[in-house]
Write a protein that holds these residues in place. Structure first.
Motif, PDB file in Angstrom:
ATOM      1  N   ALA A   1       0.824  -1.209   0.000  1.00  0.00           N
ATOM      2  CA  ALA A   1       0.000   0.000   0.000  1.00  0.00           C
ATOM      3  C   ALA A   1       0.861   1.264   0.000  1.00  0.00           C
ATOM      4  O   ALA A   1       0.543   2.249  -0.678  1.00  0.00           O
ATOM      5  CB  ALA A   1      -0.927  -0.003   1.212  1.00  0.00           C
ATOM      6  N   GLY A   2       1.970   1.240   0.750  1.00  0.00           N
ATOM      7  CA  GLY A   2       2.853   2.399   0.785  1.00  0.00           C
ATOM      8  C   GLY A   2       3.493   2.675  -0.571  1.00  0.00           C
ATOM      9  O   GLY A   2       3.578   3.825  -1.016  1.00  0.00           O
ATOM     10  N   SER A   3       3.924   1.620  -1.242  1.00  0.00           N
ATOM     11  CA  SER A   3       4.534   1.809  -2.563  1.00  0.00           C
ATOM     12  C   SER A   3       3.516   2.343  -3.561  1.00  0.00           C
ATOM     13  O   SER A   3       3.844   3.161  -4.429  1.00  0.00           O
ATOM     14  CB  SER A   3       5.140   0.498  -3.065  1.00  0.00           C
ATOM     15  N   CYS A   4       2.257   1.895  -3.440  1.00  0.00           N
ATOM     16  CA  CYS A   4       1.210   2.355  -4.360  1.00  0.00           C
ATOM     17  C   CYS A   4       0.908   3.835  -4.169  1.00  0.00           C
ATOM     18  O   CYS A   4       0.585   4.546  -5.133  1.00  0.00           O
ATOM     19  CB  CYS A   4      -0.067   1.535  -4.166  1.00  0.00           C
ATOM     20  N   LEU A   5       1.016   4.325  -2.921  1.00  0.00           N
ATOM     21  CA  LEU A   5       0.815   5.745  -2.658  1.00  0.00           C
ATOM     22  C   LEU A   5       1.804   6.577  -3.468  1.00  0.00           C
ATOM     23  O   LEU A   5       1.422   7.529  -4.167  1.00  0.00           O
ATOM     24  CB  LEU A   5       0.979   6.019  -1.162  1.00  0.00           C
ATOM     25  N   PHE A   6       3.083   6.231  -3.399  1.00  0.00           N
ATOM     26  CA  PHE A   6       4.099   7.006  -4.109  1.00  0.00           C
ATOM     27  C   PHE A   6       4.077   6.721  -5.602  1.00  0.00           C
ATOM     28  O   PHE A   6       4.365   7.606  -6.417  1.00  0.00           O
ATOM     29  CB  PHE A   6       5.480   6.716  -3.506  1.00  0.00           C
ATOM     30  N   TYR A   7       3.718   5.505  -5.963  1.00  0.00           N
ATOM     31  CA  TYR A   7       3.573   5.153  -7.380  1.00  0.00           C
ATOM     32  C   TYR A   7       2.502   6.020  -8.033  1.00  0.00           C
ATOM     33  O   TYR A   7       2.718   6.597  -9.106  1.00  0.00           O
ATOM     34  CB  TYR A   7       3.222   3.676  -7.496  1.00  0.00           C
ATOM     35  N   ASP A   8       1.338   6.124  -7.407  1.00  0.00           N
ATOM     36  CA  ASP A   8       0.256   6.931  -7.964  1.00  0.00           C
ATOM     37  C   ASP A   8       0.683   8.384  -8.140  1.00  0.00           C
ATOM     38  O   ASP A   8       0.387   9.018  -9.161  1.00  0.00           O
ATOM     39  CB  ASP A   8      -0.977   6.871  -7.060  1.00  0.00           C
ATOM     40  N   SER A   9       1.377   8.921  -7.154  1.00  0.00           N
ATOM     41  CA  SER A   9       1.764  10.336  -7.211  1.00  0.00           C
ATOM     42  C   SER A   9       2.818  10.606  -8.276  1.00  0.00           C
ATOM     43  O   SER A   9       2.979  11.741  -8.723  1.00  0.00           O
ATOM     44  CB  SER A   9       2.277  10.799  -5.851  1.00  0.00           C
ATOM     45  N   PHE A  10       3.543   9.572  -8.709  1.00  0.00           N
ATOM     46  CA  PHE A  10       4.541   9.742  -9.773  1.00  0.00           C
ATOM     47  C   PHE A  10       3.886  10.025 -11.124  1.00  0.00           C
ATOM     48  O   PHE A  10       4.579  10.401 -12.079  1.00  0.00           O
ATOM     49  CB  PHE A  10       5.419   8.490  -9.900  1.00  0.00           C
ATOM     50  N   LEU A  11       2.575   9.836 -11.228  1.00  0.00           N
ATOM     51  CA  LEU A  11       1.889  10.062 -12.499  1.00  0.00           C
ATOM     52  C   LEU A  11       2.091  11.488 -12.990  1.00  0.00           C
ATOM     53  O   LEU A  11       2.211  11.736 -14.195  1.00  0.00           O
ATOM     54  CB  LEU A  11       0.394   9.757 -12.345  1.00  0.00           C
ATOM     55  N   THR A  12       2.137  12.453 -12.068  1.00  0.00           N
ATOM     56  CA  THR A  12       2.350  13.843 -12.469  1.00  0.00           C
ATOM     57  C   THR A  12       3.766  14.092 -12.971  1.00  0.00           C
ATOM     58  O   THR A  12       4.014  15.070 -13.680  1.00  0.00           O
ATOM     59  CB  THR A  12       2.078  14.793 -11.280  1.00  0.00           C
ATOM     60  N   ASP A  13       4.698  13.216 -12.623  1.00  0.00           N
ATOM     61  CA  ASP A  13       6.097  13.384 -13.031  1.00  0.00           C
ATOM     62  C   ASP A  13       6.413  12.724 -14.367  1.00  0.00           C
ATOM     63  O   ASP A  13       7.327  13.161 -15.066  1.00  0.00           O
ATOM     64  CB  ASP A  13       7.035  12.792 -11.962  1.00  0.00           C
ATOM     65  N   VAL A  14       5.688  11.661 -14.701  1.00  0.00           N
ATOM     66  CA  VAL A  14       6.085  10.852 -15.864  1.00  0.00           C
ATOM     67  C   VAL A  14       5.386  11.253 -17.151  1.00  0.00           C
ATOM     68  O   VAL A  14       5.815  10.858 -18.232  1.00  0.00           O
ATOM     69  CB  VAL A  14       5.839   9.348 -15.609  1.00  0.00           C
ATOM     70  N   THR A  15       4.316  12.039 -17.063  1.00  0.00           N
ATOM     71  CA  THR A  15       3.572  12.339 -18.283  1.00  0.00           C
ATOM     72  C   THR A  15       2.964  13.727 -18.215  1.00  0.00           C
ATOM     73  O   THR A  15       3.099  14.442 -17.217  1.00  0.00           O
ATOM     74  CB  THR A  15       2.477  11.273 -18.522  1.00  0.00           C
ATOM     75  N   THR A  16       2.281  14.108 -19.274  1.00  0.00           N
ATOM     76  CA  THR A  16       1.649  15.422 -19.346  1.00  0.00           C
ATOM     77  C   THR A  16       0.178  15.318 -18.957  1.00  0.00           C
ATOM     78  O   THR A  16      -0.397  14.235 -18.875  1.00  0.00           O
ATOM     79  CB  THR A  16       1.734  15.984 -20.774  1.00  0.00           C
ATOM     80  N   ARG A  17      -0.421  16.474 -18.733  1.00  0.00           N
ATOM     81  CA  ARG A  17      -1.836  16.531 -18.361  1.00  0.00           C
ATOM     82  C   ARG A  17      -2.709  15.845 -19.414  1.00  0.00           C
ATOM     83  O   ARG A  17      -3.644  15.119 -19.087  1.00  0.00           O
ATOM     84  CB  ARG A  17      -2.249  17.996 -18.202  1.00  0.00           C
ATOM     85  N   GLU A  18      -2.381  16.065 -20.694  1.00  0.00           N
ATOM     86  CA  GLU A  18      -3.203  15.520 -21.772  1.00  0.00           C
ATOM     87  C   GLU A  18      -3.141  14.001 -21.848  1.00  0.00           C
ATOM     88  O   GLU A  18      -4.075  13.365 -22.356  1.00  0.00           O
ATOM     89  CB  GLU A  18      -2.764  16.114 -23.127  1.00  0.00           C
ATOM     90  N   ARG A  19      -2.056  13.395 -21.352  1.00  0.00           N
ATOM     91  CA  ARG A  19      -1.866  11.950 -21.495  1.00  0.00           C
ATOM     92  C   ARG A  19      -2.139  11.165 -20.206  1.00  0.00           C
ATOM     93  O   ARG A  19      -2.001   9.948 -20.188  1.00  0.00           O
ATOM     94  CB  ARG A  19      -0.427  11.675 -21.964  1.00  0.00           C
ATOM     95  N   MET A  20      -2.530  11.875 -19.142  1.00  0.00           N
ATOM     96  CA  MET A  20      -2.693  11.207 -17.854  1.00  0.00           C
ATOM     97  C   MET A  20      -3.745  10.100 -17.892  1.00  0.00           C
ATOM     98  O   MET A  20      -3.538   9.014 -17.349  1.00  0.00           O
ATOM     99  CB  MET A  20      -3.051  12.222 -16.771  1.00  0.00           C
ATOM    100  N   ASP A  21      -4.893  10.369 -18.524  1.00  0.00           N
ATOM    101  CA  ASP A  21      -5.946   9.353 -18.583  1.00  0.00           C
ATOM    102  C   ASP A  21      -5.465   8.103 -19.300  1.00  0.00           C
ATOM    103  O   ASP A  21      -5.699   6.975 -18.854  1.00  0.00           O
ATOM    104  CB  ASP A  21      -7.187   9.913 -19.298  1.00  0.00           C
ATOM    105  N   LYS A  22      -4.778   8.294 -20.420  1.00  0.00           N
ATOM    106  CA  LYS A  22      -4.294   7.168 -21.209  1.00  0.00           C
ATOM    107  C   LYS A  22      -3.255   6.360 -20.444  1.00  0.00           C
ATOM    108  O   LYS A  22      -3.334   5.117 -20.378  1.00  0.00           O
ATOM    109  CB  LYS A  22      -3.687   7.671 -22.525  1.00  0.00           C
ATOM    110  N   VAL A  23      -2.283   7.041 -19.857  1.00  0.00           N
ATOM    111  CA  VAL A  23      -1.213   6.346 -19.133  1.00  0.00           C
ATOM    112  C   VAL A  23      -1.770   5.614 -17.915  1.00  0.00           C
ATOM    113  O   VAL A  23      -1.424   4.453 -17.653  1.00  0.00           O
ATOM    114  CB  VAL A  23      -0.113   7.343 -18.717  1.00  0.00           C
ATOM    115  N   SER A  24      -2.648   6.277 -17.162  1.00  0.00           N
ATOM    116  CA  SER A  24      -3.240   5.646 -15.980  1.00  0.00           C
ATOM    117  C   SER A  24      -4.064   4.427 -16.365  1.00  0.00           C
ATOM    118  O   SER A  24      -4.005   3.380 -15.712  1.00  0.00           O
ATOM    119  CB  SER A  24      -4.112   6.658 -15.236  1.00  0.00           C
TER     120      SER A  24
END
Length: 439
Positions: free
Chosen positions: A120-143
Motif C-alpha cells: 500500500a505504501g509503494s502504491c501511494l508514491f507510485y500513484d503520485s509519480f503520475l504527475t512526473d512521468v507524463t503530461t496533463r493531456e496523457r494522464m488518462d491514457k497512461v493511468s
C-alpha cells in the motif's frame, strides 16, 4: 516535453505502467485469491482464521491510511519520493518472500501485515509519480494502461501459473502454496526494476533534511485547509469516497454474496477470472474515450453501469429467495454481473486516479495523494456496513445489495453538482504546472 506528446509511450511512461504489472500479482495471490484460503487452513479451518485475517488487513490498512498524509508531505521534497517508493516496495517484496518460510499462523500474519503495508505504501508514491512521468493531456491514457497491464500481469498470467502449480502439486499441498508465494515476490520485485531505474521525480519542494519532518506536519494541515477551500477538489474527493466505496464493496462482497445464495464456488472463481480478462481491454477503452468525452463523463457512465450491476445483483438474489430452484438462472446472472464489473472496474479506478492528478499542484502531488489514499483506504467501510444493516433489518441479502445504489447516487450527484468548481480547480492546477516549468 515534445516527446511526451507523441502517441508512443516514453521510457518513463512505460516504466511507470510496468509497476502495475509488477504489483498486481500481490493483490491477486496474497490479498484475494490463494493465500487467504491457506492462512485459514493453517489456523485450523474455522472462523478464527477469517477473524485474524480481517484484523490483520484492518491493522495494515489503518497504519497506511494514518501515515499517508505525513509520508506524502515528506515525499514531495527533492529526492524523497523515489526513496520512499523503493523502501516500501522492498519491504513488501521481502516480507512476502519470508512468508514462504514460516508454517505457524502468527508469523504468517505478521508477514502479511508488513507486506501489505509495503504494498500500500509503494502504491501511494507510485500513484503520485503520475504527475512526473507524463503530461496533463496523457494522464488518462497512461493511468488506464497501468490498470490494464495490472490486470494482465497480476490478475491473469501469474494467477494462471499459480493455479497450475496448485493443480499439479495438490490444492492442499503447503509446498505448492509456498511456491506461489515465492513466485509472487519474485514477479513483483523483478518487474519493479524499470520503475526504480527510469522514473524520476520532476516536481518537488526544496528543503533541508533536518527541517522536513517538522515541515511535513505543517504542510499536512495546510493541505487539508486547501482541500476544504478548493470547492472543486473537495467536491471530487467526497464524490470519489462515495462511489469508490460502492466499487470496493462490490469487489469484496461478490463471492460472499454468491456463497450466501448457494452458488457454485468453482463457477464463481471462473466468473471472476472473466472479470479480470474483460477489465484489461475495457480499461484501455476508457482511457481513449475519456480523451474524447472527458474523464468526469466517463466516470459518470461507469457509475451508471454500477447501478445496473446492483440491480442485477438484487434480482439474482430475489429469484432465489422466491424460488430456490432458480439456482441455475442465478448462476447465469452472476456471470453477467461479473462481465459488467469487468467493463468498468479498471476504467473507473484509472480515471479517478488520473483526474485527481489533474486537480492538484504538481510539486505537491505526493501530499495531496496522501489524502486521496486516505479516502480510498477508508472507503469500503460504509458500503459493507450499509449492506449488513439493511440485510439484517430486512432479512434479505438481495435488498442489502440494492442499498449500494445510495452510494453510487450520492457520488454521481456530487460529480454533477461539482462540474464547474472542478473545472476551475483543473485550470488552476494546470497553471501551477506551467509555472513549475512544463513547456
Amino acid at each position: 516535453m515534445a516527446s511526451a506528446t507523441k502517441e508512443k509511450f516514453t521510457k518513463q511512461e512505460k516504466s511507470w505502467i510496468l509497476y502495475d504489472w509488477a504489483n498486481s500479482v500481490y493483490a491477486t495471490n496474497i490479498m484475494a485469491a490463494i493465500f487467504p484460503i491457506y492462512f485459514t487452513a493453517v489456523c485450523g479451518g474455522d472462523t478464527s482464521g477469517m477473524q485474524w485475517w480481517g484484523y490483520g488487513t484492518s491493522l495494515a490498512t489503518l497504519i497506511v491510511a494514518v501515515l499517508a498524509p505525513i509520508l506524502g508531505s515528506l515525499g514531495d521534497y527533492k529526492g524523497m519520493k523515489k526513496k520512499f517508493f523503493t523502501f516500501f516496495m522492498l519491504i513488501g517484496v521481502f516480507c512476502t518472500l519470508i512468508m514462504a518460510i514460516f508454517d505457524n499462523w502468527q508469523m504468517l500474519l505478521v508477514g502479511y501485515v508488513l507486506s501489505y503495508i509495503g504494498f500500500a505504501g509503494s502504491c501511494l508514491f507510485y500513484d503520485s509519480f503520475l504527475t512526473d512521468v507524463t503530461t496533463r493531456e496523457r494522464m488518462d491514457k497512461v493511468s488506464a494502461w497501468g490498470y490494464a497491464m495490472g490486470y494482465i500481469g497480476g490478475s491473469t498470467i501469474p494467477f494462471l501459473i499459480s493455479i497450475g502449480i496448485l493443480l499439479a502439486m495438490g490444492m492442499d499441498n503447503p509446498t505448492a502454496v509456498k511456491l506461489v508465494v515465492v513466485l509472487t515476490s519474485v514477479w513483483w520485485g523483478l518487474f519493479s526494476i524499470p520503475m526504480m531505474r527510469n522514473v524520476h521525480q520532476k516536481y518537488y519542494l526544496d528543503g533541508k533534511p533536518q527541517h522536513m519532518a517538522s515541515a511535513a506536519f505543517t504542510n499536512v494541515g495546510r493541505t487539508l485547509r486547501s482541500i476544504v477551500k478548493n470547492k472543486g477538489l473537495f467536491f471530487y474527493l467526497i464524490a470519489y469516497f462515495c462511489y469508490i466505496d460502492g466499487v470496493g464493496t462490490v469487489i469484496h462482497m461478490s463471492t460472499s454474496y454468491g456463497s450466501t445464495l448457494g452458488l457454485d464456488t468453482v463457477g464463481m472463481i471462473l466468473a471472476l477470472l472473466v472479470t479480470q480478462i474483460v477489465a484489461m481491454p475495457c480499461s484501455i477503452l476508457f482511457g481513449r474515450l475519456a480523451k474524447k468525452l472527458g474523464a468526469v463523463r466517463m466516470i459518470g457512465i461507469a457509475i451508471g453501469v454500477y447501478f445496473l450491476i446492483c440491480v442485477v445483483g438484487f434480482y439474482m438474489g430475489y429469484i432465489i429467495e422466491v424460488d430456490e430452484q432458480a439456482i441455475g438462472t442465478a448462476q447465469i446472472l452472476f456471470w453477467m454481473m461479473a462481465f459488467l464489473v469487468g467493463t468498468v472496474q479498471g476504467g473507473i479506478q484509472a480515471l479517478s486516479r488520473s483526474y485527481f492528478s489533474r486537480l492538484v499542484p504538481p510539486d505537491k502531488s505526493n501530499e495531496y495523494f496522501g489524502f486521496f489514499d486516505i479516502f480510498g483506504k477508508f472507503a469500503t467501510v460504509v458500503g459493507p456496513f450499509l449492506v449488513a444493516v439493511v440485510t439484517g433489518a430486512t432479512g434479505r441479502s438481495s435488498v442489502g445489495i440494492l442499498s449500494l445504489l445510495v452510494l453510487f447516487a450520492v457520488g454521481g450527484l456530487l460529480l454533477f453538482l461539482g462540474r464547474e468548481p472542478m473545472k476551475q480547480a483543473e485550470a488552476a492546477a494546470e497553471q501551477a504546472r506551467r509555472a513549475a516549468g512544463e513547456k
